[in-house]
Motif scaffolding. Structure first.
Motif, PDB file in Angstrom:
ATOM      1  N   VAL A   1       0.852  -1.197   0.000  1.00  0.00           N
ATOM      2  CA  VAL A   1       0.000   0.000   0.000  1.00  0.00           C
ATOM      3  C   VAL A   1       0.885   1.244   0.000  1.00  0.00           C
ATOM      4  O   VAL A   1       0.686   2.171  -0.793  1.00  0.00           O
ATOM      5  N   SER A   2       1.880   1.259   0.873  1.00  0.00           N
ATOM      6  CA  SER A   2       2.782   2.424   0.963  1.00  0.00           C
ATOM      7  C   SER A   2       3.536   2.635  -0.344  1.00  0.00           C
ATOM      8  O   SER A   2       3.736   3.779  -0.769  1.00  0.00           O
ATOM      9  N   GLN A   3       3.945   1.516  -0.990  1.00  0.00           N
ATOM     10  CA  GLN A   3       4.639   1.641  -2.283  1.00  0.00           C
ATOM     11  C   GLN A   3       3.729   2.253  -3.333  1.00  0.00           C
ATOM     12  O   GLN A   3       4.139   3.148  -4.083  1.00  0.00           O
ATOM     13  N   LEU A   4       2.469   1.785  -3.355  1.00  0.00           N
ATOM     14  CA  LEU A   4       1.517   2.307  -4.354  1.00  0.00           C
ATOM     15  C   LEU A   4       1.328   3.813  -4.199  1.00  0.00           C
ATOM     16  O   LEU A   4       1.193   4.538  -5.185  1.00  0.00           O
ATOM     17  N   LEU A   5       1.319   4.271  -2.948  1.00  0.00           N
ATOM     18  CA  LEU A   5       1.120   5.705  -2.702  1.00  0.00           C
ATOM     19  C   LEU A   5       2.435   6.478  -2.650  1.00  0.00           C
ATOM     20  O   LEU A   5       2.430   7.687  -2.417  1.00  0.00           O
ATOM     21  N   GLU A   6       3.532   5.746  -2.823  1.00  0.00           N
ATOM     22  CA  GLU A   6       4.875   6.348  -2.804  1.00  0.00           C
ATOM     23  C   GLU A   6       5.112   7.134  -1.517  1.00  0.00           C
ATOM     24  O   GLU A   6       5.523   8.303  -1.530  1.00  0.00           O
ATOM     25  N   LEU A   7       4.825   6.456  -0.393  1.00  0.00           N
ATOM     26  CA  LEU A   7       4.967   7.105   0.915  1.00  0.00           C
ATOM     27  C   LEU A   7       6.268   6.663   1.580  1.00  0.00           C
ATOM     28  O   LEU A   7       6.736   5.544   1.348  1.00  0.00           O
ATOM     29  N   PRO A   8       6.841   7.518   2.412  1.00  0.00           N
ATOM     30  CA  PRO A   8       8.083   7.148   3.097  1.00  0.00           C
ATOM     31  C   PRO A   8       7.873   6.011   4.098  1.00  0.00           C
ATOM     32  O   PRO A   8       6.755   5.828   4.609  1.00  0.00           O
ATOM     33  N   GLU A   9       8.947   5.297   4.394  1.00  0.00           N
ATOM     34  CA  GLU A   9       8.856   4.105   5.252  1.00  0.00           C
ATOM     35  C   GLU A   9       8.428   4.426   6.676  1.00  0.00           C
ATOM     36  O   GLU A   9       7.915   3.560   7.378  1.00  0.00           O
ATOM     37  N   ARG A  10       8.634   5.663   7.116  1.00  0.00           N
ATOM     38  CA  ARG A  10       8.283   5.984   8.508  1.00  0.00           C
ATOM     39  C   ARG A  10       6.767   5.958   8.742  1.00  0.00           C
ATOM     40  O   ARG A  10       6.301   5.942   9.887  1.00  0.00           O
ATOM     41  N   LEU A  11       5.968   5.956   7.656  1.00  0.00           N
ATOM     42  CA  LEU A  11       4.513   5.896   7.792  1.00  0.00           C
ATOM     43  C   LEU A  11       4.047   4.442   7.690  1.00  0.00           C
ATOM     44  O   LEU A  11       4.194   3.805   6.644  1.00  0.00           O
ATOM     45  N   GLU A  12       3.514   3.931   8.792  1.00  0.00           N
ATOM     46  CA  GLU A  12       3.060   2.533   8.830  1.00  0.00           C
ATOM     47  C   GLU A  12       1.534   2.487   8.755  1.00  0.00           C
ATOM     48  O   GLU A  12       0.849   3.091   9.596  1.00  0.00           O
ATOM     49  N   LEU A  13       1.017   1.749   7.795  1.00  0.00           N
ATOM     50  CA  LEU A  13      -0.439   1.666   7.634  1.00  0.00           C
ATOM     51  C   LEU A  13      -1.080   1.007   8.855  1.00  0.00           C
ATOM     52  O   LEU A  13      -0.636  -0.050   9.306  1.00  0.00           O
ATOM     53  N   MET A  14      -2.115   1.645   9.373  1.00  0.00           N
ATOM     54  CA  MET A  14      -2.880   1.117  10.513  1.00  0.00           C
ATOM     55  C   MET A  14      -4.260   0.625  10.092  1.00  0.00           C
ATOM     56  O   MET A  14      -4.808  -0.284  10.698  1.00  0.00           O
ATOM     57  N   ALA A  15      -4.847   1.260   9.085  1.00  0.00           N
ATOM     58  CA  ALA A  15      -6.200   0.888   8.641  1.00  0.00           C
ATOM     59  C   ALA A  15      -6.532   1.635   7.354  1.00  0.00           C
ATOM     60  O   ALA A  15      -5.934   2.680   7.060  1.00  0.00           O
ATOM     61  N   VAL A  16      -7.472   1.072   6.636  1.00  0.00           N
ATOM     62  CA  VAL A  16      -8.105   1.803   5.533  1.00  0.00           C
ATOM     63  C   VAL A  16      -9.573   1.954   5.915  1.00  0.00           C
ATOM     64  O   VAL A  16     -10.219   0.974   6.302  1.00  0.00           O
ATOM     65  N   VAL A  17     -10.070   3.175   5.859  1.00  0.00           N
ATOM     66  CA  VAL A  17     -11.500   3.397   6.119  1.00  0.00           C
ATOM     67  C   VAL A  17     -12.159   3.698   4.770  1.00  0.00           C
ATOM     68  O   VAL A  17     -11.819   4.688   4.102  1.00  0.00           O
ATOM     69  N   ALA A  18     -13.056   2.801   4.371  1.00  0.00           N
ATOM     70  CA  ALA A  18     -13.800   2.980   3.115  1.00  0.00           C
ATOM     71  C   ALA A  18     -15.058   3.780   3.437  1.00  0.00           C
ATOM     72  O   ALA A  18     -15.788   3.459   4.378  1.00  0.00           O
TER      73      ALA A  18
END
Ligand SMILES: Cc1cc2nc3c(=O)[nH]c(=O)nc-3n(C[C@H](O)[C@H](O)[C@H](O)COP(=O)(O)O)c2cc1C
Length: 173
Positions: A132-149
């Motif tokens: 997910v982080s790669q797709l959004l090209e986000l830095p590694e320090r941001l860790e995904l916690m949830a997706v809210v649809a």
């Protein structure tokens, strides 16, 4: 006034359900900003506010993200996805930071509900959080916690249940 809003909050807590089916209708960006603002007013340890948010409106990107979870239909059908991250640079205690982020997501869900919108907390996608982080090209320090649809609910028929309090309160002395 305070009593009235307390009653409204309690009502929203009981009425809110996870919404997984959405109408094909746009959602006002202002409402989403309001829900994120409410999320940002959650409590956090040392008031470190470890949450960060990414918004995905783009249908192509939603499609790509939906390929990373078995809840693909939910992500694809949502008007907008709110991705919630833990900023490792703001983190001081992982457990407390995760608790704070949970509180912020609940604020968000309750606000969406009170706005007539619907949302569901998708955790299953965390198995692919790096992708997910790669797709959004986000830095590694941001860790995904949830997706809210999020979207306009197609219906509000769904029910839920909770264990009776007698099972939950394990001591009273
Ligand atoms: C940490 C967490 C992860 C969740 N992950 C998912 C998920 O991946 N897919 C989903 O459809 N619902 C998910 N949910 C929503 C729960 O299934 C839902 O909150 C629960 O069944 C109670 O239903 P209610 O929210 O309608 O009261 C998640 C909820 C939480 C708090």
């Amino acid at each position: 006034m305070l009593q009235q809003s307390a009653a409204q909050i309690t009502q929203a807590i009981y009425e809110r359900r996870s919404i997984r089916h959405f109408l094909d209708a746009a959602v006002d960006r202002k409402l989403i900003m309001e829900a994120i603002k409410a999320a940002s007013w959650a409590p956090s340890g040392l008031n470190n506010q470890p949450w960060r948010f990414a918004l995905v409106w783009d249908q192509q990107l939603k499609e790509k993200l939906s390929g990373l979870t078995r809840y693909s239909a939910v992500l694809r059908g949502a008007a907008v996805l709110i991705l919630v991250f833990l900023d490792q640079e703001s983190s001081y205690d992982r457990v407390k930071d995760c608790q704070a982020i949970g509180a912020s997501i609940q604020n968000m869900l309750l606000t969406l509900h009170s706005q007539g919108l619907g949302g569901v907390w998708i955790g299953e996608i965390l198995k692919n959080k790096e992708r997910v982080s790669q797709l959004l090209e986000l830095p590694e320090r941001l860790e995904l916690m949830a997706v809210v649809a999020v979207g306009h609910p197609a219906h509000r028929n769904q029910t839920s249940h909770r264990r009776p309090l007698e099972e939950l309160i394990i001591a009273e002395k």
